[in-house]
Design a protein around this motif. Structure first.
Motif, short mmCIF file in Angstrom:
data_model
loop_
_atom_site.label_atom_id
_atom_site.label_comp_id
_atom_site.label_asym_id
_atom_site.label_seq_id
_atom_site.Cartn_x
_atom_site.Cartn_y
_atom_site.Cartn_z
N UNK A 52 -19.26 6.70 -32.90
CA UNK A 52 -17.93 6.81 -32.29
C UNK A 52 -17.42 8.24 -32.49
N UNK A 53 -16.87 8.81 -31.44
CA UNK A 53 -16.39 10.19 -31.50
C UNK A 53 -15.09 10.30 -32.29
N UNK A 95 -22.76 0.58 -32.02
CA UNK A 95 -22.75 -0.73 -31.38
C UNK A 95 -21.74 -1.72 -31.92
N UNK A 96 -20.85 -1.27 -32.79
CA UNK A 96 -19.82 -2.15 -33.34
C UNK A 96 -18.44 -1.62 -32.99
N UNK A 97 -17.49 -2.55 -32.80
CA UNK A 97 -16.11 -2.13 -32.59
C UNK A 97 -15.61 -1.44 -33.85
N UNK A 98 -14.59 -0.65 -33.69
CA UNK A 98 -13.94 0.01 -34.82
C UNK A 98 -12.62 -0.73 -35.07
N UNK A 119 -12.55 0.85 -40.12
CA UNK A 119 -13.82 0.27 -40.55
C UNK A 119 -14.68 -0.04 -39.33
N UNK A 120 -15.99 0.03 -39.51
CA UNK A 120 -16.87 -0.55 -38.50
C UNK A 120 -16.74 -2.05 -38.63
N UNK A 125 -16.65 -0.68 -46.23
CA UNK A 125 -16.26 0.67 -46.62
C UNK A 125 -15.58 1.37 -45.44
N UNK A 126 -14.43 2.00 -45.69
CA UNK A 126 -13.74 2.67 -44.59
C UNK A 126 -14.57 3.84 -44.05
#
Length: 139
Positions: A52-53, A95-98, A119-120, A125-126
């Motif tokens: 994620x950017x 591939x996971x939402x944030x 977090x993912x 862990x943040x």
């Protein structure tokens, strides 16, 4: 502490004033002290390497604080970010939402201050932490 807007009212208002982000964010949970929001991660949010950017992570933190402030003060579309400090700590899982957990620290007449941990999805862990200040428009 009470909410000026329910979760559904807040979501509807965000879609009304920012239709361009309708497909990017969702409200998972809302209470008078906290909001949990989700970046519905898509290809447009990724940078080379499949993570994620930074701008997408900033957007999630910014929208979470904006939504938390509006949930408490009501429909004041002109509330604006006046300060942000953002620490990127770990690479988000591809591939996971944030997920953003936003806590309102202070809500005054003119300024609101909040912290956001990101977090993912499914992670413990943040991946980032933001501290943000919002200016509240005069009544």
């Amino acid at each position: 502490m009470t909410l000026a807007l329910t979760r559904d009212e807040l979501a509807e208002y965000l879609h009304e004033v920012f239709p361009q982000i309708r497909d990017d964010f969702a409200i998972d949970d809302l209470s008078p002290e906290r909001i949990t929001m989700r970046l519905l991660t898509a290809e447009r949010h990724l940078r080379p390497g499949g993570t994620v950017s930074g701008p997408s992570m900033f957007a999630l933190a910014d929208v979470a604080v904006y939504a938390m402030v509006l949930a408490r003060i009501g429909k004041k579309a002109l509330a604006v970010t006046t300060n942000c400090s953002l620490d990127f700590m770990r690479k988000p899982e591809a591939g996971r939402d944030l997920i953003a957990e936003c806590r309102l620290l202070k809500l005054g007449r003119v300024l609101a201050v909040a912290d956001v941990l990101m977090f993912s999805e499914g992670g413990t862990d943040p991946v980032a932490r933001a501290s943000m200040t919002y200016s509240i428009p005069p009544a």
